[in-house]
Design a protein around this motif. Structure first.
Motif, PDB file in Angstrom:
ATOM      1  N   GLY A   1      61.565  16.838  41.515  1.00  0.00           N
ATOM      2  CA  GLY A   1      62.471  16.051  42.338  1.00  0.00           C
ATOM      3  C   GLY A   1      62.969  16.898  43.489  1.00  0.00           C
ATOM      4  O   GLY A   1      62.971  18.125  43.415  1.00  0.00           O
ATOM      5  N   GLY A   2      63.351  16.256  44.533  1.00  0.00           N
ATOM      6  CA  GLY A   2      63.865  16.948  45.698  1.00  0.00           C
ATOM      7  C   GLY A   2      64.105  15.933  46.790  1.00  0.00           C
ATOM      8  O   GLY A   2      64.068  14.721  46.563  1.00  0.00           O
ATOM      9  N   ARG A   3      64.310  16.416  47.993  1.00  0.00           N
ATOM     10  CA  ARG A   3      64.595  15.500  49.109  1.00  0.00           C
ATOM     11  C   ARG A   3      64.068  16.104  50.407  1.00  0.00           C
ATOM     12  O   ARG A   3      64.250  17.292  50.670  1.00  0.00           O
ATOM     13  N   ARG A   4      63.472  15.225  51.191  1.00  0.00           N
ATOM     14  CA  ARG A   4      63.051  15.623  52.538  1.00  0.00           C
ATOM     15  C   ARG A   4      64.242  15.481  53.471  1.00  0.00           C
ATOM     16  O   ARG A   4      64.931  14.450  53.472  1.00  0.00           O
ATOM     17  N   VAL A   5      64.486  16.520  54.262  1.00  0.00           N
ATOM     18  CA  VAL A   5      65.525  16.516  55.287  1.00  0.00           C
ATOM     19  C   VAL A   5      64.859  17.012  56.562  1.00  0.00           C
ATOM     20  O   VAL A   5      64.537  18.203  56.677  1.00  0.00           O
ATOM     21  N   GLY A   6      64.599  16.098  57.487  1.00  0.00           N
ATOM     22  CA  GLY A   6      63.893  16.468  58.714  1.00  0.00           C
ATOM     23  C   GLY A   6      62.495  16.950  58.395  1.00  0.00           C
ATOM     24  O   GLY A   6      61.729  16.277  57.715  1.00  0.00           O
ATOM     25  N   ASP A   7      62.174  18.166  58.852  1.00  0.00           N
ATOM     26  CA  ASP A   7      60.854  18.748  58.631  1.00  0.00           C
ATOM     27  C   ASP A   7      60.820  19.691  57.436  1.00  0.00           C
ATOM     28  O   ASP A   7      59.925  20.534  57.334  1.00  0.00           O
ATOM     29  N   SER A   8      61.792  19.558  56.536  1.00  0.00           N
ATOM     30  CA  SER A   8      61.845  20.408  55.343  1.00  0.00           C
ATOM     31  C   SER A   8      61.978  19.558  54.096  1.00  0.00           C
ATOM     32  O   SER A   8      62.532  18.463  54.131  1.00  0.00           O
ATOM     33  N   PHE A   9      61.461  20.090  52.996  1.00  0.00           N
ATOM     34  CA  PHE A   9      61.631  19.467  51.688  1.00  0.00           C
ATOM     35  C   PHE A   9      62.384  20.473  50.823  1.00  0.00           C
ATOM     36  O   PHE A   9      61.995  21.647  50.738  1.00  0.00           O
ATOM     37  N   TRP A  10      63.479  20.018  50.210  1.00  0.00           N
ATOM     38  CA  TRP A  10      64.345  20.888  49.413  1.00  0.00           C
ATOM     39  C   TRP A  10      64.228  20.543  47.939  1.00  0.00           C
ATOM     40  O   TRP A  10      64.173  19.369  47.567  1.00  0.00           O
ATOM     41  N   LEU A  11      64.225  21.575  47.090  1.00  0.00           N
ATOM     42  CA  LEU A  11      64.223  21.382  45.643  1.00  0.00           C
ATOM     43  C   LEU A  11      64.901  22.568  44.989  1.00  0.00           C
ATOM     44  O   LEU A  11      65.135  23.600  45.630  1.00  0.00           O
ATOM     45  N   VAL A  12      65.223  22.405  43.710  1.00  0.00           N
ATOM     46  CA  VAL A  12      65.809  23.499  42.933  1.00  0.00           C
ATOM     47  C   VAL A  12      64.984  23.657  41.659  1.00  0.00           C
ATOM     48  O   VAL A  12      64.759  22.697  40.928  1.00  0.00           O
ATOM     49  N   SER A  13      64.508  24.863  41.428  1.00  0.00           N
ATOM     50  CA  SER A  13      63.773  25.190  40.204  1.00  0.00           C
ATOM     51  C   SER A  13      64.775  25.516  39.107  1.00  0.00           C
ATOM     52  O   SER A  13      65.687  26.314  39.320  1.00  0.00           O
ATOM     53  N   GLU A  14      64.584  24.910  37.931  1.00  0.00           N
ATOM     54  CA  GLU A  14      65.541  25.153  36.850  1.00  0.00           C
ATOM     55  C   GLU A  14      65.395  26.525  36.205  1.00  0.00           C
ATOM     56  O   GLU A  14      66.330  27.038  35.610  1.00  0.00           O
ATOM     57  N   PHE A  15      64.217  27.150  36.314  1.00  0.00           N
ATOM     58  CA  PHE A  15      64.008  28.450  35.679  1.00  0.00           C
ATOM     59  C   PHE A  15      63.651  29.550  36.671  1.00  0.00           C
ATOM     60  O   PHE A  15      63.161  30.604  36.289  1.00  0.00           O
ATOM     61  N   GLY A  16      63.897  29.296  37.945  1.00  0.00           N
ATOM     62  CA  GLY A  16      63.698  30.325  38.961  1.00  0.00           C
ATOM     63  C   GLY A  16      62.331  30.972  38.904  1.00  0.00           C
ATOM     64  O   GLY A  16      61.314  30.296  38.763  1.00  0.00           O
ATOM     65  N   THR A  17      62.302  32.289  38.966  1.00  0.00           N
ATOM     66  CA  THR A  17      61.037  33.016  39.021  1.00  0.00           C
ATOM     67  C   THR A  17      60.285  33.034  37.689  1.00  0.00           C
ATOM     68  O   THR A  17      59.176  33.565  37.629  1.00  0.00           O
ATOM     69  N   LYS A  18      60.847  32.429  36.653  1.00  0.00           N
ATOM     70  CA  LYS A  18      60.101  32.274  35.397  1.00  0.00           C
ATOM     71  C   LYS A  18      59.190  31.051  35.449  1.00  0.00           C
ATOM     72  O   LYS A  18      58.256  30.945  34.660  1.00  0.00           O
ATOM     73  N   SER A  19      59.458  30.127  36.377  1.00  0.00           N
ATOM     74  CA  SER A  19      58.626  28.931  36.505  1.00  0.00           C
ATOM     75  C   SER A  19      57.263  29.309  37.065  1.00  0.00           C
ATOM     76  O   SER A  19      57.160  30.091  38.012  1.00  0.00           O
ATOM     77  N   GLN A  20      56.215  28.736  36.482  1.00  0.00           N
ATOM     78  CA  GLN A  20      54.859  29.050  36.926  1.00  0.00           C
ATOM     79  C   GLN A  20      54.642  28.688  38.389  1.00  0.00           C
ATOM     80  O   GLN A  20      54.023  29.433  39.140  1.00  0.00           O
ATOM     81  N   TYR A  21      55.168  27.529  38.818  1.00  0.00           N
ATOM     82  CA  TYR A  21      54.943  27.147  40.213  1.00  0.00           C
ATOM     83  C   TYR A  21      55.681  28.078  41.174  1.00  0.00           C
ATOM     84  O   TYR A  21      55.205  28.335  42.276  1.00  0.00           O
ATOM     85  N   VAL A  22      56.807  28.641  40.759  1.00  0.00           N
ATOM     86  CA  VAL A  22      57.509  29.618  41.601  1.00  0.00           C
ATOM     87  C   VAL A  22      56.698  30.913  41.678  1.00  0.00           C
ATOM     88  O   VAL A  22      56.559  31.505  42.752  1.00  0.00           O
ATOM     89  N   ARG A  23      56.131  31.324  40.565  1.00  0.00           N
ATOM     90  CA  ARG A  23      55.286  32.525  40.572  1.00  0.00           C
ATOM     91  C   ARG A  23      54.057  32.311  41.459  1.00  0.00           C
ATOM     92  O   ARG A  23      53.619  33.221  42.160  1.00  0.00           O
TER      93      ARG A  23
END
Length: 128
Positions: free
Chosen positions: A46-68
């Motif tokens: 989940g997240g939201r587009r604001v202008g030319d950016s898309f914002w989201l928050v990872s629940e597990f930070g750098t432990k999340s595979q997609y963040v890595r």
């Protein structure tokens, strides 16, 4: 407790929630490149587009595979409203993720806040 929560949540997401929600045509997806395999990896989120950016928050930070994966290669694609957009992801450890969640869609934000142990804000600068 947080390590147990991480393992339980990620197992549920990986084996049940993500395979099902990936099939929904208007589910927002983040596509990264697997840092080991080099294959595309699609994560419903989940997240939201604001202008030319898309914002989201990872629940597990750098432990999340997609963040890595983002750390290894920040070039990503985001499917928003059924349409794919190319972009570059930026990890923002200095951003206040709790405040950011208040600006994002409520349902996903509530789940991230309830389950998360290492919240991390991510901004994707969209190319198109």
């Amino acid at each position: 407790m947080s390590d147990r929560r991480f393992r339980a949540t990620t197992a549920f997401q990986r084996h049940i929630a993500n395979p099902l929600t990936r099939l929904l045509p208007f589910q927002t997806l983040l596509e990264t490149t697997g840092r080991v395999s080099g294959e595309p990896r699609r994560t419903p989120l989940g997240g939201r587009r604001v202008g030319d950016s898309f914002w989201l928050v990872s629940e597990f930070g750098t432990k999340s595979q997609y963040v890595r994966n983002i750390q290894a290669d920040p070039r990503v694609r985001v499917r928003i409203g059924g349409r794919w957009h190319h972009g570059t992801a930026h990890l923002l450890p200095d951003d206040d993720p709790a405040a950011r969640l208040r600006t994002l869609p409520r349902g996903n934000s509530a789940a991230v806040k309830a389950l998360g142990t290492r919240l991390l804000t991510i901004r994707v600068d969209l190319d198109d």
